[in-house]
Design a protein around this motif. Structure first.
Motif, PDB file in Angstrom:
ATOM      1  N   TRP A  67       0.850  -1.186   0.000  1.00  0.00           N
ATOM      2  CA  TRP A  67       0.000   0.000   0.000  1.00  0.00           C
ATOM      3  C   TRP A  67       0.885   1.234   0.000  1.00  0.00           C
ATOM      4  N   ARG A  96       0.376   5.770  -0.433  1.00  0.00           N
ATOM      5  CA  ARG A  96      -0.618   6.838  -0.339  1.00  0.00           C
ATOM      6  C   ARG A  96      -0.048   8.129  -0.901  1.00  0.00           C
ATOM      7  N   TYR A 147      -5.214   6.253  -1.168  1.00  0.00           N
ATOM      8  CA  TYR A 147      -4.438   5.053  -0.889  1.00  0.00           C
ATOM      9  C   TYR A 147      -4.465   4.124  -2.098  1.00  0.00           C
TER      10      TYR A 147
END
Length: 124
Positions: free
Chosen positions: A36, A38, A95
């Motif tokens: 992940w 962002r 995200y």
């Protein structure tokens, strides 16, 4: 064709929790890392965390989220989740899910495939 689809974003008050989920289609990513990232408004995209593939997984987190965020994966479903607790206003960002590590270090990795992103907004 590989696709990564993120869901679970939204608006939450500071101190609250959200869970993001990313589903991959087109191929299996069981034996490669998923991650992940962002990107806040006007900011560069930054690493949040990653989880390695295979039967024994390892996780790596950015210092800013360590202890608050947890990454997990379900290889049978080809998904990777991000549990976000104790959210702060500074966590507000889009995200992005990513898959298949192609280079870089544990906390500065590069990935081949990317999702479209999901907005997370944390209010004070």
């Amino acid at each position: 064709q590989v696709q990564l689809t993120e869901v679970g974003g939204g608006l939450v008050q500071a101190g609250g929790s959200l869970r993001l989920s990313c589903t991959a289609s087109g191929r299996s990513f069981s034996f490669t890392s998923m991650a992940w990232f962002r990107q806040g408004a006007g900011q560069e995209r930054e690493f949040v965390g990653q989880i390695t593939g295979g039967s024994i997984t390892n996780t790596y987190y950015a210092d800013s989220v360590k202890g608050r965020f947890t990454i997990s994966r379900d290889n049978a479903k080809n998904t990777v989740d991000l549990q976000m607790n104790s959210l702060q206003v500074e966590d507000t960002a889009v995200y992005f899910c990513a898959a298949e590590w192609i280079g870089g270090s544990a906390k500065s990795p590069q990935f081949r495939y990317w999702g479209q992103g999901t907005q997370v907004t944390v209010s004070a």
